[in-house]
Design an enzyme around this catalytic site. Structure first.
Site, PDB file in Angstrom:
ATOM      1  N   ASP A   1      24.048  93.893 -25.190  1.00 50.80           N
ATOM      2  CA  ASP A   1      23.612  95.008 -26.037  1.00 50.80           C
ATOM      3  C   ASP A   1      23.468  94.575 -27.495  1.00 50.80           C
ATOM      4  OD1 ASP A   1      23.836  96.412 -23.691  1.00 50.80           O
ATOM      5  OD2 ASP A   1      25.728  97.364 -24.213  1.00 50.80           O
TER       6      ASP A   1
ATOM      7  N   ASP B   1      25.345  95.760 -14.078  1.00 55.96           N
ATOM      8  CA  ASP B   1      25.711  95.887 -15.487  1.00 55.96           C
ATOM      9  C   ASP B   1      27.210  95.663 -15.665  1.00 55.96           C
ATOM     10  OD1 ASP B   1      25.491  96.383 -18.184  1.00 55.96           O
ATOM     11  OD2 ASP B   1      24.423  98.280 -17.948  1.00 55.96           O
TER      12      ASP B   1
ATOM     13  N   GLU C   1      31.305  91.676 -16.818  1.00 53.53           N
ATOM     14  CA  GLU C   1      32.341  90.808 -17.426  1.00 53.53           C
ATOM     15  C   GLU C   1      33.688  90.855 -16.675  1.00 53.53           C
ATOM     16  OE1 GLU C   1      30.919  93.431 -19.231  1.00 53.53           O
ATOM     17  OE2 GLU C   1      29.276  92.228 -20.001  1.00 53.53           O
TER      18      GLU C   1
END
Length: 753
Positions: A445, A365, A368
């Protein structure tokens, strides 16, 4: 005359290098004259092939002619034009299009670098990663290409004219397209470095992007089944109970995902990479039970660590931490994934507790990586964060490549540690070349809204056109409370979820996930309830498609094909269509992306909802009615149906009803033939996991349909693998015709109708 593979000239104060990597792939490198440039590419792995080209000088230009491309370089200013072998213009640099602007960041003297091109006025382009604008054609906009949640930055575009451009720069970059120019403008760079990828078709350009940046491996079969997740399973008992409930209901399932806080619920323990939460007292036994139920487990892992964790301490001791972390870890820090020793330690930390527990793959997760400030298309990070030093230079220099080095670090080490199972990774971000890890990206998300659902289709298609084939979304959207505060209790959310599920069953990974509302099928009622029945139908059909899906994955791995393709690659008249897509060679999917049956909380199925579908040129069949269709159609779309079309000439294999992907062998397959054109299909099989396929342990069975003779030929089976089916039955039926069953033992046969 012949010239070496690299052509080097000086023009208008710029050094210009042209290098043919293949007859269709050419690198252009420009930098101020007199400078020395040492450039590292995170994405490019291809080595230049031996290539020859003819060189001529005429009328103030150099003309380089290769086997598949011509290049013109103006002697006055070094401007490059790319042409077909016949001389047709494909792409041209803009006059004075290469610009270096001196900059000084944190004491480092460098340059901002910009390269501008001129495109045809009506030329459609795709790519640039994944963005939530809802646009299919990327012309006429300004995009910040910098990794953030829901936005994947890849400085590559593909033109429907049959070429692509990869701008090889990992710093934050602004892409701009207007009537005057199409430009990449990067924060930092000592050179303008880009690759022109020819090919003549969109599919060929995608294949060349994979040749340049890495081929995609095969996923294990189970990842193509159904994956259930939510934010989050609060205990190991809840996690196991969810799998047991699916088995009790007889609804197929292959994977359950454990999201965060299995490590505890304080920021200081963030991402400890071990089960410190008392609600997970025996994780090995929980995973063992899930395996007994023939399901798999993915687990969430982040690249930053809370200050009281063992990973934080060990990373800090070796100076492997960066100067920032995500908000949720409070004062925690991300690790420096550009450092190979830090990547090695990250893997060792995974092995220490999570591999020991028996988990089957990783949910990497916030790759980035997530940063501690708002960061949107309209807000840049504070300069001091971009000035953070890393082992590969400042964060500003290498920012966009973080997900690639992070994910690749895990993928390579897991494969080296255990080749008995294929690497399985789900991750939120990506960079060019990340397909070589086999990771599934997801769109972040996103909200639970119809607008977000509509935006996912062009988001996934544009990412796919960057060469990254494995992608998915949170089915139902992540944030359910923003428009549906009652979550699953609201009929409006149930309608949205069903339609999202109908879209999700035609993405490479079919995975439900979200927060503020549970997502398991029984939360939507029971058998006989409209939402439950529609969801179950989607999951069951997904499993019947497994032979088609797995064979498509082989086409991706072997031939650099794609799961998701814009319809415009088949028909340029559909260049702006972003609410339908091709799924593999045979199918066209037109998901319903508007509410039809729920208004102000009232569910009304008495009316007939429909949606308009624009089919690519040629003959198609409605999958549900098996009637031939063409052109633009208005398709009724009741709540339990997604408009689905099959191209004439397709051979569609359908597998058995199963509870999990490997429950039954494919010894009795239905083959549906869609007449109206000749066609072929290759059924691919292997052990469904492990890496034996890379060493030749697999089989291919080629089917050919002769439309004029109305004959299906099943060719000799090619290849073998341990446990291969020696004999099987095919039930062959042209749509609208009578089924014939044949026994196949590996030798060629023909079925005539």
């Amino acid at each position: 005359m012949s010239a070496p593979a690299v052509f080097h000239v000086t023009a208008d104060g710029l050094e210009i290098e042209v290098q043919f990597f293949s007859p269709e792939i050419v690198r252009i490198l420009k930098y101020p004259a007199g400078n020395a440039v040492e450039k590292r590419s995170f994405a490019v792995v291809m080595q230049p092939e031996p290539c020859r080209f003819a060189l001529k000088e005429a009328e103030g230009r150099w003309l380089l002619t290769g086997d598949a491309l011509q290049l013109e370089i103006a002697q006055a200013d070094g401007r490059v034009r790319f042409l077909t072998p016949e001389g047709g213009l494909l792409l041209a640099e803009k006059e004075a299009g290469t610009v270096f602007t001196p900059e000084c960041y944190a004491g480092e003297r460098t340059s901002r670098v910009r390269q501008a091109f001129r495109l045809d006025g009506g030329e459609a382009i795709y790519g640039l990663g994944q963005h939530q604008t809802g646009r299919m054609n990327q012309r006429g906009q300004r995009l910040l290409l910098s990794q953030i949640n829901m936005e994947i930055a890849i400085p590559f575009f593909l033109s429907l004219k049959g070429y692509g451009v990869y701008w090889d720069n990992a710093s934050p970059t602004v892409f701009t397209d207007s009537a005057r120019e199409t430009a990449f403008d990067s924060e930092l760079g000592e050179c303008a470095d880009y690759y022109f990828l020819g090919g003549g078709s969109g599919d060929r350009v995608v294949a060349n992007m994979r040749r340049l940046t890495g081929k995609a491996p095969m996923p294990p079969l189970w990842t193509l089944g159904y994956c259930q997740s939510k934010e989050r399973y609060a205990s190991q008992y809840e996690l196991v109970a969810a799998v047991e409930k699916y088995r009790e209901l007889g609804v197929p399932l292959d994977c359950i995902i454990q999201d965060w806080q299995y490590w505890g619920n304080t920021p200081e323990l963030w991402n400890s990479m071990e089960f410190l939460n008392p609600a997970f007292p025996a994780p090995e036994k929980a995973v063992e039970r899930i395996h007994e139920l023939n399901a798999h487990v993915l687990i969430s892992v982040w690249p930053d660590f809370g200050t009281e964790t063992v990973p934080y301490r060990e990373m800090k001791e070796r100076n492997f931490l960066l100067g920032f972390g995500a908000n949720m870890s409070r004062n925690g820090r991300n690790y420096d994934a550009w450092n190979p020793d830090a990547r090695e330690l990250f893997w060792k930390l995974l092995e220490r507790h999570l591999c020991k527990a028996g988990v089957d793959g990783w949910w990497l997760d916030a790759s980035e990586p997530e940063q501690p400030f708002p960061y949107t298309q309209n807000m840049w990070p504070t300069p001091d964060v971009f000035d953070t030093p890393t082992s590969a230079g400042s964060l500003r220099r290498v920012r966009n490549s973080y997900p690639l080095v992070h994910v690749e670090g895990v993928a390579r080490r897991q494969k080296a540690a255990d080749a008995s199972k294929r690497v399985t990774i789900l991750t939120r971000s990506a960079f060019a070349g990340q397909q070589r890890t086999g990771a599934f990206c997801w769109s972040g998300d996103v909200d639970s809204s119809w607008q977000a659902l509509r935006a996912q289709i062009p988001a996934g298609l544009n990412l796919s056109m960057c060469g990254i084939p494995y992608w998915n979304t949170d089915i139902g959207g992540f944030f359910a409370d923003r428009e549906f505060r009652g979550g699953v209790a609201e009929p409006g959310f149930r309608e949205l979820y069903v339609r999202w599920m109908q879209f999700g069953m035609f993405t490479p990974m079919m995975r439900s996930h979200g927060t503020f509302s549970p997502r398991e099928i029984w939360q939507f009622g029971k058998r006989g309830d409209w939402a439950f029945d529609a969801i179950e139908a989607c999951i069951r059909f997904r499993y019947r498609l497994l032979p088609y899906l797995y064979s498509t994955a082989w086409e991706v791995a072997k031939l650099d094909g794609s799961f998701l393709r814009p319809a415009a690659l088949d028909d340029p008249a559909l260049a702006g269509v972003g609410d339908e897509f091709r799924f593999g060679r045979a199918l066209l999917v037109a998901p319903v992306v508007e509410p039809m049956y729920v208004k102000e909380g009232v569910t009304d199925f008495s009316r007939t909802g429909s949606r308009r579908v624009k089919l690519p040129a040629g003959k198609w069949f409605d999958f549900h009615t098996e009637e031939p269709v063409a052109g633009e159609v208005e398709r009724p779309a009741p709540i339990d149906l997604v408009p689905l079309y099959v191209k004439a000439g397709s051979i569609l294999p359908l597998g058995p009803e199963v509870q999990f992907s490997t429950e039954k062998p494919w010894d009795d397959l239905e083959l549906r033939i869609y007449p109206g054109a000749d066609g072929e299909f290759i059924l691919y099989e292997d052990a469904f996991d492990g890496y034996g396929y890379e060493h030749g342990e697999h089989s291919e069975i080629r089917f050919r349909w002769n439309d004029a003779a109305r004959t299906l030929t099943v060719e000799d089976r090619c290849g073998s693998y341990p446990g291969m089916l020696e004999q099987r039955r095919f039930r062959v039926r042209p749509v609208g015709g009578t089924e014939q069953a044949v026994t196949y033992g590996g030798e060629a046969l023909a079925v005539m109708f």
